[in-house]
Design an enzyme around this catalytic site. Structure first.
Site, PDB file in Angstrom:
ATOM      1  CG  ASP A  42      -1.164  -2.026  11.282  1.00  0.00           C
ATOM      2  OD1 ASP A  42      -1.351  -3.033  12.011  1.00  0.00           O
ATOM      3  OD2 ASP A  42      -1.532  -1.981  10.094  1.00  0.00           O
ATOM      4  CE  LYS A  97      -1.293 -10.640   8.584  1.00  0.00           C
ATOM      5  NZ  LYS A  97      -1.216  -9.269   8.123  1.00  0.00           N
ATOM      6  CE1 TYR A 141      -3.792  -4.521   2.136  1.00  0.00           C
ATOM      7  CE2 TYR A 141      -3.095  -5.965   3.914  1.00  0.00           C
ATOM      8  CZ  TYR A 141      -4.046  -5.580   2.989  1.00  0.00           C
ATOM      9  OH  TYR A 141      -5.239  -6.242   2.922  1.00  0.00           O
TER      10      TYR A 141
HETATM   11  C1  LIG Z   1      -2.317  -8.305   7.490  1.00  0.00           C
HETATM   12  C2  LIG Z   1      -2.268  -6.884   7.896  1.00  0.00           C
HETATM   13  C3  LIG Z   1      -3.428  -6.136   8.183  1.00  0.00           C
HETATM   14  C4  LIG Z   1      -4.806  -6.663   7.889  1.00  0.00           C
HETATM   15  O1  LIG Z   1      -5.158  -7.753   8.637  1.00  0.00           O
HETATM   16  P1  LIG Z   1      -6.296  -8.740   8.074  1.00  0.00           P
HETATM   17  O2  LIG Z   1      -6.530  -9.685   9.206  1.00  0.00           O
HETATM   18  O3  LIG Z   1      -5.729  -9.384   6.854  1.00  0.00           O
HETATM   19  O4  LIG Z   1      -7.489  -7.908   7.762  1.00  0.00           O
HETATM   20  C5  LIG Z   1      -3.287  -4.880   8.709  1.00  0.00           C
HETATM   21  N1  LIG Z   1      -2.072  -4.335   8.926  1.00  0.00           N
HETATM   22  C6  LIG Z   1      -0.942  -5.008   8.646  1.00  0.00           C
HETATM   23  C7  LIG Z   1       0.368  -4.370   8.930  1.00  0.00           C
HETATM   24  C8  LIG Z   1      -1.003  -6.290   8.100  1.00  0.00           C
HETATM   25  O5  LIG Z   1       0.131  -6.928   7.766  1.00  0.00           O
END
Ligand SMILES: *Cc1c(COP(=O)(O)O)cnc(C)c1O
Length: 427
Positions: free
Chosen positions: A235, A263, A143
């Site tokens: 990511d 985050k 994700y």
């Molecule tokens: C949470 C998450 C995102 C998206 O971040 P948001 O601030 O919720 O848009 C992207 N990549 C990973 C791996 C994530 O866990």
């Protein structure tokens, strides 16, 4: 459901689809009624009916220093009198960028956005503009936020059937590969390498519970991207600053072209950032190929919270202490699993860990392994843990998120309660 939660949630359903702004908050993947928050401090959450939970969700990983951490609250409070969003640059924005760039060798420059989704969306845009190609590879079960490109169906058009996909995406340029499967990725590159703008991967798959990469997995991706002129996007929205001060790429010996953050780096305020090598980041400069902007990008509240958080994490011994919390959780879970004869497998890296709810002593490797888990058991365990006063992620496909506020006592009580809850279900 007790009264106040029920009333609020029913009312919310009149105005908000499912009553929530983000789907997991319905708790539909685990059952039980949604928790309506009253307040959170440290690791303690109190709902509107006065029920208390010790938190192991940690804001889906965005909270790394405990809820309402004093130093962060003070930094935000100080900023409140100096303007929320003014539409101008600030010194604290430069400072937060400096801390991230200086601590992450793979990053020469970076820009702030407001969410991880935006960061990923922009990184992909840069990769496409740089390579003049439109396809990209992502891994099954991963994700990367809800940007259109990332949610396209990998063939077919049946919404929600494939994890992390949706209808309503105009163009599908996704090529799916199994996580940890370098051989499959090699085949994909042999067939279509010259059409691939980028490969995007999480350093650890944290949206499949917790799946570790094989020893050479990231190096293989790096090599294929180099060979075919594709960009390698790491990511790090979850992993960034979680294991060391900076991206985890430096720890894993991986050299990605672009990195995305989110985050943790906002100290609990809305944030995203993307960064990388100068030659790619140059593309977003004025007059160059890529446009990106944002009214709230780099906003002072997030910058104040982010700086305060990073200053706390930069203190000597911080990451050693986090690793010790992880080690304690590991020891306690393993002991309790043995004591209660639980056949499930615990796996960990630093303060991040997960339990595979399947009867195997092996680490999960990919999403097929993830799907073999006993989801029904997790549902009941999640509910049983709530009744015992612990909040876990409302999905089996999330890790256990420790944060700096967790005490040894929190961890010891959690491990025992978890083992007991599982034992109740499998007997
Ligand atoms: C949470 C998450 C995102 C998206 O971040 P948001 O601030 O919720 O848009 C992207 N990549 C990973 C791996 C994530 O866990």
């Amino acid at each position: 459901m007790t009264r106040k939660s029920e009333i609020i949630f029913n009312e919310a359903n009149k105005y908000i689809p499912n009553g929530v702004s983000s789907p997991m908050r319905t708790f539909s993947l685990v059952g039980g009624d949604p928790i309506i928050l009253e307040s959170a401090k440290g690791t303690k959450i109190i709902d509107v009916d006065g029920r208390e939970y010790t938190d192991f969700l940690s804001g889906f990983g965005a909270i790394f220093l405990g809820h309402s951490r004093e130093e962060i609250s003070q930094a935000v409070a100080a900023q409140l009198d100096k303007g929320l969003v003014v539409g101008l640059s600030t010194e604290i924005e430069k400072e937060l960028a400096r801390k991230i760039v200086e601590s992450t060798p793979a990053i020469d420059k970076l820009r702030f956005v407001v969410s991880g989704s935006e960061a990923v969306m922009t990184a992909l845009r840069i990769a496409r503009a740089y390579t003049d190609r439109k396809y990209f590879v992502r891994f099954v079960g991963s994700y990367h936020g809800h940007a259109d490109a990332l949610l396209a169906q990998p063939g077919g058009n049946v919404a929600v059937a494939v994890k992390g996909t949706t209808n309503g995406v105009a163009e599908n340029n996704v090529i799916m590969c199994e996580y940890n499967n370098s051989e499959q990725l090699r085949q994909i590159f042999e067939e279509r390498g010259h059409e691939i703008a980028a490969v995007i991967v999480e350093p650890f798959a944290t949206n499949m519970g917790f799946v570790k990469p094989h020893a050479n997995f990231h190096q293989d991706i790096r090599q294929l991207c180099t060979d075919y002129g594709s960009l390698f996007i790491f990511d790090e929205v979850v992993t960034g600053f979680r294991f060391r001060f900076g991206g985890v790429s430096a720890l894993l010996g991986v050299d990605p072209d672009l990195t995305t953050f989110g985050k943790i780096i906002g100290g609990g305020a809305p944030v995203g950032a993307y960064g990388g090598k100068e030659k790619f980041m140059k593309l977003v400069e004025i007059g160059n190929k890529v446009f990106q902007s944002g009214t709230f990008a780099g906003n002072p509240i997030t910058m104040a919270a982010g700086n305060a958080a990073l200053d706390l994490m930069a203190k000597p011994g911080f990451y050693e202490a986090m690793d010790e919390k992880g080690a304690l959780l590991e020891k306690e879970i393993k002991q309790n699993f043995e004591k209660y004869d639980i056949p499930f497998h615990f796996t960990r890296f630093g303060a991040l860990s997960g339990i595979a709810f399947r009867r195997s002593a092996a680490d999960m490797q990919n999403y097929s392994d993830v799907k073999q888990q006993e989801y029904e058991i997790y549902k009941n365990v999640h509910l049983a843990m709530r009744e015992k006063g612990f909040l876990m992620a409302p999905s089996l496909e999330e890790p256990i998120f420790l944060n700096d506020a967790h005490t040894n006592d929190d961890i010891i009580r959690f491990a025992e309660a978890l083992a007991v809850s599982i034992a109740e279900q499998i007997k």
